[in-house]
Design a protein around this motif. Structure first.
Motif, PDB file in Angstrom:
ATOM      1  N   ASN A 274     -28.920  -0.687  15.704  1.00  0.00           N
ATOM      2  CA  ASN A 274     -30.353  -0.837  15.974  1.00  0.00           C
ATOM      3  C   ASN A 274     -30.673  -2.256  16.430  1.00  0.00           C
ATOM      4  OD1 ASN A 274     -30.545   1.761  15.094  1.00  0.00           O
ATOM      5  ND2 ASN A 274     -31.452   1.259  13.120  1.00  0.00           N
ATOM      6  N   MET A 275     -30.069  -3.224  15.768  1.00  0.00           N
ATOM      7  CA  MET A 275     -30.308  -4.615  16.149  1.00  0.00           C
ATOM      8  C   MET A 275     -29.758  -4.889  17.539  1.00  0.00           C
ATOM      9  SD  MET A 275     -30.067  -7.125  12.981  1.00  0.00           S
ATOM     10  CE  MET A 275     -28.646  -6.341  12.324  1.00  0.00           C
ATOM     11  N   HIS A 276     -28.592  -4.350  17.807  1.00  0.00           N
ATOM     12  CA  HIS A 276     -27.990  -4.538  19.130  1.00  0.00           C
ATOM     13  C   HIS A 276     -28.931  -3.969  20.197  1.00  0.00           C
ATOM     14  CE1 HIS A 276     -25.073  -4.929  22.306  1.00  0.00           C
ATOM     15  NE2 HIS A 276     -25.196  -3.644  22.573  1.00  0.00           N
ATOM     16  N   PHE A 277     -29.492  -2.790  19.937  1.00  0.00           N
ATOM     17  CA  PHE A 277     -30.431  -2.168  20.870  1.00  0.00           C
ATOM     18  C   PHE A 277     -31.647  -3.073  21.087  1.00  0.00           C
ATOM     19  CE2 PHE A 277     -34.124   0.547  21.728  1.00  0.00           C
ATOM     20  CZ  PHE A 277     -33.722   1.109  22.932  1.00  0.00           C
ATOM     21  N   GLU A 278     -32.173  -3.625  19.991  1.00  0.00           N
ATOM     22  CA  GLU A 278     -33.336  -4.509  20.092  1.00  0.00           C
ATOM     23  C   GLU A 278     -32.973  -5.780  20.864  1.00  0.00           C
ATOM     24  OE1 GLU A 278     -37.142  -5.522  17.332  1.00  0.00           O
ATOM     25  OE2 GLU A 278     -35.207  -5.484  16.307  1.00  0.00           O
ATOM     26  N   HIS A 279     -31.793  -6.305  20.611  1.00  0.00           N
ATOM     27  CA  HIS A 279     -31.324  -7.484  21.358  1.00  0.00           C
ATOM     28  C   HIS A 279     -31.264  -7.186  22.856  1.00  0.00           C
ATOM     29  CE1 HIS A 279     -29.094  -9.272  17.644  1.00  0.00           C
ATOM     30  NE2 HIS A 279     -30.369  -9.592  17.649  1.00  0.00           N
ATOM     31  N   GLU A 280     -30.756  -6.016  23.204  1.00  0.00           N
ATOM     32  CA  GLU A 280     -30.657  -5.642  24.621  1.00  0.00           C
ATOM     33  C   GLU A 280     -32.054  -5.579  25.253  1.00  0.00           C
ATOM     34  OE1 GLU A 280     -27.833  -5.392  26.561  1.00  0.00           O
ATOM     35  OE2 GLU A 280     -27.010  -6.274  24.736  1.00  0.00           O
ATOM     36  N   GLN A 281     -33.002  -5.027  24.512  1.00  0.00           N
ATOM     37  CA  GLN A 281     -34.390  -4.967  25.000  1.00  0.00           C
ATOM     38  C   GLN A 281     -34.908  -6.384  25.256  1.00  0.00           C
ATOM     39  OE1 GLN A 281     -34.406  -1.422  25.466  1.00  0.00           O
ATOM     40  NE2 GLN A 281     -36.542  -1.896  25.254  1.00  0.00           N
ATOM     41  N   TRP A 282     -34.699  -7.265  24.287  1.00  0.00           N
ATOM     42  CA  TRP A 282     -35.176  -8.647  24.405  1.00  0.00           C
ATOM     43  C   TRP A 282     -34.493  -9.369  25.560  1.00  0.00           C
ATOM     44  CZ3 TRP A 282     -34.526  -9.656  18.475  1.00  0.00           C
ATOM     45  CH2 TRP A 282     -35.589  -9.066  17.788  1.00  0.00           C
ATOM     46  N   LYS A 283     -33.186  -9.157  25.686  1.00  0.00           N
ATOM     47  CA  LYS A 283     -32.456  -9.819  26.772  1.00  0.00           C
ATOM     48  C   LYS A 283     -33.013  -9.392  28.134  1.00  0.00           C
ATOM     49  CE  LYS A 283     -27.903  -9.475  26.056  1.00  0.00           C
ATOM     50  NZ  LYS A 283     -26.593  -9.268  25.401  1.00  0.00           N
ATOM     51  N   GLY A 284     -33.346  -8.119  28.265  1.00  0.00           N
ATOM     52  CA  GLY A 284     -33.935  -7.624  29.505  1.00  0.00           C
ATOM     53  C   GLY A 284     -35.291  -8.261  29.770  1.00  0.00           C
ATOM     54  N   GLU A 285     -36.078  -8.369  28.733  1.00  0.00           N
ATOM     55  CA  GLU A 285     -37.406  -8.982  28.860  1.00  0.00           C
ATOM     56  C   GLU A 285     -37.293 -10.461  29.238  1.00  0.00           C
ATOM     57  OE1 GLU A 285     -41.599  -9.024  26.344  1.00  0.00           O
ATOM     58  OE2 GLU A 285     -39.754  -8.417  25.320  1.00  0.00           O
ATOM     59  N   LEU A 286     -36.382 -11.168  28.589  1.00  0.00           N
ATOM     60  CA  LEU A 286     -36.186 -12.594  28.881  1.00  0.00           C
ATOM     61  C   LEU A 286     -35.687 -12.798  30.312  1.00  0.00           C
ATOM     62  CD1 LEU A 286     -34.596 -13.721  25.484  1.00  0.00           C
ATOM     63  CD2 LEU A 286     -36.924 -14.217  26.296  1.00  0.00           C
ATOM     64  N   ALA A 287     -34.794 -11.933  30.766  1.00  0.00           N
ATOM     65  CA  ALA A 287     -34.290 -12.030  32.141  1.00  0.00           C
ATOM     66  C   ALA A 287     -35.438 -11.796  33.128  1.00  0.00           C
ATOM     67  CB  ALA A 287     -33.169 -11.015  32.361  1.00  0.00           C
ATOM     68  N   PHE A 288     -36.310 -10.859  32.803  1.00  0.00           N
ATOM     69  CA  PHE A 288     -37.466 -10.583  33.660  1.00  0.00           C
ATOM     70  C   PHE A 288     -38.379 -11.803  33.720  1.00  0.00           C
ATOM     71  CE2 PHE A 288     -41.788  -8.902  34.312  1.00  0.00           C
ATOM     72  CZ  PHE A 288     -41.611  -8.323  35.556  1.00  0.00           C
ATOM     73  N   TRP A 289     -38.626 -12.429  32.569  1.00  0.00           N
ATOM     74  CA  TRP A 289     -39.464 -13.628  32.534  1.00  0.00           C
ATOM     75  C   TRP A 289     -38.860 -14.725  33.410  1.00  0.00           C
ATOM     76  CZ3 TRP A 289     -40.514 -14.264  26.553  1.00  0.00           C
ATOM     77  CH2 TRP A 289     -41.378 -13.239  26.132  1.00  0.00           C
ATOM     78  N   LYS A 290     -37.544 -14.870  33.312  1.00  0.00           N
ATOM     79  CA  LYS A 290     -36.860 -15.894  34.135  1.00  0.00           C
ATOM     80  C   LYS A 290     -37.090 -15.642  35.624  1.00  0.00           C
ATOM     81  CE  LYS A 290     -32.865 -18.363  32.609  1.00  0.00           C
ATOM     82  NZ  LYS A 290     -31.494 -18.398  32.179  1.00  0.00           N
ATOM     83  N   ASP A 291     -36.976 -14.381  36.037  1.00  0.00           N
ATOM     84  CA  ASP A 291     -37.234 -14.020  37.438  1.00  0.00           C
ATOM     85  C   ASP A 291     -38.678 -14.320  37.823  1.00  0.00           C
ATOM     86  OD1 ASP A 291     -34.640 -13.145  37.742  1.00  0.00           O
ATOM     87  OD2 ASP A 291     -35.133 -11.013  37.565  1.00  0.00           O
ATOM     88  N   GLU A 292     -39.596 -14.011  36.930  1.00  0.00           N
ATOM     89  CA  GLU A 292     -41.005 -14.292  37.210  1.00  0.00           C
ATOM     90  C   GLU A 292     -41.237 -15.785  37.391  1.00  0.00           C
ATOM     91  OE1 GLU A 292     -43.966 -11.017  35.311  1.00  0.00           O
ATOM     92  OE2 GLU A 292     -43.140 -12.471  33.901  1.00  0.00           O
ATOM     93  N   LEU A 293     -40.582 -16.583  36.579  1.00  0.00           N
ATOM     94  CA  LEU A 293     -40.754 -18.039  36.690  1.00  0.00           C
ATOM     95  C   LEU A 293     -40.307 -18.544  38.057  1.00  0.00           C
ATOM     96  CD1 LEU A 293     -39.756 -19.404  33.165  1.00  0.00           C
ATOM     97  CD2 LEU A 293     -42.044 -19.127  34.134  1.00  0.00           C
ATOM     98  N   VAL A 294     -39.260 -17.956  38.616  1.00  0.00           N
ATOM     99  CA  VAL A 294     -38.808 -18.324  39.962  1.00  0.00           C
ATOM    100  C   VAL A 294     -39.934 -18.033  40.955  1.00  0.00           C
ATOM    101  CG1 VAL A 294     -37.191 -17.762  41.823  1.00  0.00           C
ATOM    102  CG2 VAL A 294     -36.350 -18.021  39.478  1.00  0.00           C
ATOM    103  N   PHE A 295     -40.511 -16.846  40.842  1.00  0.00           N
ATOM    104  CA  PHE A 295     -41.614 -16.451  41.711  1.00  0.00           C
ATOM    105  C   PHE A 295     -42.804 -17.415  41.545  1.00  0.00           C
ATOM    106  CE2 PHE A 295     -45.684 -14.156  41.966  1.00  0.00           C
ATOM    107  CZ  PHE A 295     -45.667 -13.777  43.303  1.00  0.00           C
TER     108      PHE A 295
END
Length: 128
Positions: free
Chosen positions: A10-31
């Motif tokens: 369950n924690m691994h799943f939550e980590h994966e969700q967070w990692k995806g969200e953080l990667a998205f934020w990083k992309d947004e910051l580039v924009f």
């Protein structure tokens, strides 16, 4: 706090969700930084340039927070992997508390970032 048992899967799943969200934020910051670069070439007004600098600083700070959060997730994932190798599936109390505190940290950052984006989009509507 009730005794909450967190399982590694369950924690691994939550980590994966967070990692995806953080990667998205990083992309947004580039924009967002590209938008700032575009605006810098259009404006000479000192007030507008000061606001551009403010957003640039905010985006740098947010980028650093993203990297810190990603690092914490990686360390937590390493600990989960280590426990999985010993056949344990549930985290001990200290690790569980740590995970719950981190979840709260992510939620807080999500709120801070959402407010920053709203503010920035209002700024863009005015000056783009």
């Amino acid at each position: 706090m009730k005794n909450e048992v967190l399982y590694n899967s369950n924690m691994h799943f939550e980590h994966e969700q967070w990692k995806g969200e953080l990667a998205f934020w990083k992309d947004e910051l580039v924009f967002f930084n590209n938008k700032l670069s575009e605006l810098v070439t259009r404006w000479t007004d000192k007030d507008v340039l000061a606001q551009l600098e403010h957003y640039q600083n905010e985006f740098v700070l947010h980028g650093a927070v993203i990297e810190d959060l990603q690092e914490i997730i990686e360390k937590h994932e390493e600990r989960i992997a280590g426990q999985s190798m010993t056949g344990e599936d549930a985290l001990d109390m200290a690790s569980t508390k740590e995970h719950l505190a981190f979840r709260e940290k992510i939620e807080t950052q999500r709120h801070i970032y959402a407010e920053l984006k709203k503010e920035f989009f209002r700024f863009l509507e005015k000056y783009m």
